[in-house]
Design an enzyme around this catalytic site. Structure first.
Site, PDB file in Angstrom:
ATOM      1  N   SER A 172     -33.397 -33.364  29.921  1.00 26.70           N
ATOM      2  CA  SER A 172     -33.608 -33.583  28.494  1.00 26.70           C
ATOM      3  C   SER A 172     -32.919 -34.870  28.075  1.00 26.70           C
ATOM      4  CB  SER A 172     -33.070 -32.379  27.695  1.00 26.70           C
ATOM      5  OG  SER A 172     -33.456 -32.474  26.336  1.00 26.70           O
ATOM      6  N   ASN A 173     -32.697 -35.036  26.790  1.00 26.73           N
ATOM      7  CA  ASN A 173     -32.024 -36.212  26.253  1.00 26.73           C
ATOM      8  C   ASN A 173     -31.155 -35.765  25.081  1.00 26.73           C
ATOM      9  OD1 ASN A 173     -33.775 -36.280  23.794  1.00 26.73           O
ATOM     10  ND2 ASN A 173     -35.347 -36.769  25.317  1.00 26.73           N
TER      11      ASN A 173
END
Length: 414
Positions: A210-211
């Site tokens: 993810s980020n």
């Protein structure tokens, strides 16, 4: 703002005890000039910074500050029942705590408990206080109850300090208030689809790629579009909700593929698409069906690109549809964003340098450059609510131009 034969909308302007109280004088003046009936309510601590006489002179009726010493025996219910909107500027940390706790020991909080009108709070305090978890939790509580928030800006604070916590500009506060009163429904009758948050691409049942996206900018865009009268569909990966409203639909997704499918459905009905989400560029080619254990050694994870959702939306765009992309960049952010603008074929590209102080992921503020075919607009460090309105101003201008209406806002020329 009111038309002939219609009563002026009534706003209770609450002022709590912070140094930003002096700016509430300007908020009061601007609201009255816009045709609003303003009833000023000052807390006892606010009187340490500003006087009732000033607000009585500029408001539409005498300022009030006491539960027990005013002409009415029940001033809080009279104020609460008659209000079309309650605005609190500044909203201090102490005020937010008492409001979130449902306390009503003085006139302003008692009025808020006695009203069914929409409420707009405008926090202002020192940076350390603004960032304290208790303050943010109180704001989250209020948002869940439907309270709108215009967050603070970065700038000069008390005692010579500089940081995030400065009360939003009075013009911004008044603009939001007028929209909430129905003064600028420039997206009335429009359907706006907005994506928010960072996608999560599973590696195994417990891990994902993810980020750092918090979804705050996308959620601020959804709230701003609702204020402007739009029907909004928010496709989000983030659980932190926008206050429930009749014109808001929320679609929860996790992966890029799920977001692609949801946005494709919405694109067939939307007048405006805003891709504010941070979509993962890559995902594991294969997802393990069981947790990858350390005892099994270091796994080899082969990645593949995720779908380019924005390009897909541009390829299937409806006639007259406005599409907005976001580019979170580092380094030469604007130039990289300009290349992306040319490549994607969008109407607007909102570029933010996520390495800039106070900007980008998980901040309440942002710094962006809005790129259009006709020029650029710079938005300096501001709350994400202010950035959202700046983006939607450009969207409204594009829609107006395609409808053949004059008076649309234009981007500043390079």
């Amino acid at each position: 703002m009111p038309t002939a034969g219609t009563p002026a909308p009534r706003v209770v302007l609450g002022v709590s005890g912070g140094i930003g109280a002096y700016k509430a004088v300007e908020v009061c003046r601007r609201l009255v000039e816009a045709g609003v009936h303003v009833a000023p309510v000052l807390t006892p601590d606010a009187l340490r910074f500003v006087g009732k006489t000033t607000f009585s002179a500029l408001g539409s009726e005498p300022a009030q500050s006491s539960l027990f010493e005013e002409a009415s025996p029940i001033p809080h219910t009279k104020l609460g029942q008659s209000a079309d909107l309650v605005v609190v500027a500044p909203a201090t940390a102490d005020f937010l705590a008492r409001y979130a706790a449902g306390m009503g020991g003085e006139l302003l909080t008692a009025t808020l408990l006695a009203t069914r009108a929409p409420v707009l709070v405008c926090p202002a305090m020192h940076t350390e206080m603004w960032e304290h978890p208790s303050v943010q939790e109180n704001l989250d509580t209020l948002r869940r109850r439907g309270v709108s928030v215009v967050g603070p800006e970065e700038g000069a604070l008390a005692a010579g300090d500089v940081g995030v916590g400065r009360l939003a500009d009075p013009a911004t506060i008044v603009s939001v208030a007028l929209v909430m009163l129905g003064g600028r429904g420039d997206l009335q009758g429009r359907r706006v689809a907005i994506s928010a948050g960072g996608t999560r691409e599973p590696i195994d049942p417990v891990r994902h790629l993810s980020n750092r996206s918090s979804g705050k900018q996308g959620h601020a865009l959804a709230t701003a579009a609702l204020r402007r009268g739009a029907e909004v569909v928010l496709v989000t990966t983030v659980g932190r909700p926008v206050a429930a409203q009749p014109r808001l639909s929320v679609v929860r997704v996790d992966t890029a593929a799920e977001m692609e499918a949801a946005m494709a459905v919405e694109s067939d009905k939307a007048d405006v698409i805003v891709m504010a989400a941070a979509v993962a560029d890559f995902r594991p080619r294969q997802v393990a069906t069981h947790k990858l254990a350390k005892d099994d050694g270091v796994p080899e994870i082969v990645l593949e690109p995720t779908p380019d959702i924005l390009c897909g939306l541009v390829a299937r765009r409806r006639p007259g549809q406005v599409i907005v992309g976001f580019a979170a960049e580092t380094g030469d952010a604007v130039e990289r964003g300009r290349r992306k603008f040319d490549r994607k074929g969008v109407d607007l590209m909102v570029v933010n340098d996520v390495s800039a102080p106070g900007a980008g992921f998980d901040h309440d503020t942002n710094v962006v450059t809005i790129l259009t075919s006709g020029g650029t607009r710079e938005v300096p460090l501001s709350s994400k609510e202010v950035v959202a309105d700046a983006v939607l101003e450009q969207v409204v201008g594009l829609l107006a131009g395609r409808d053949g209406r004059a008076g649309a806002p234009r981007a500043e020329e390079d």
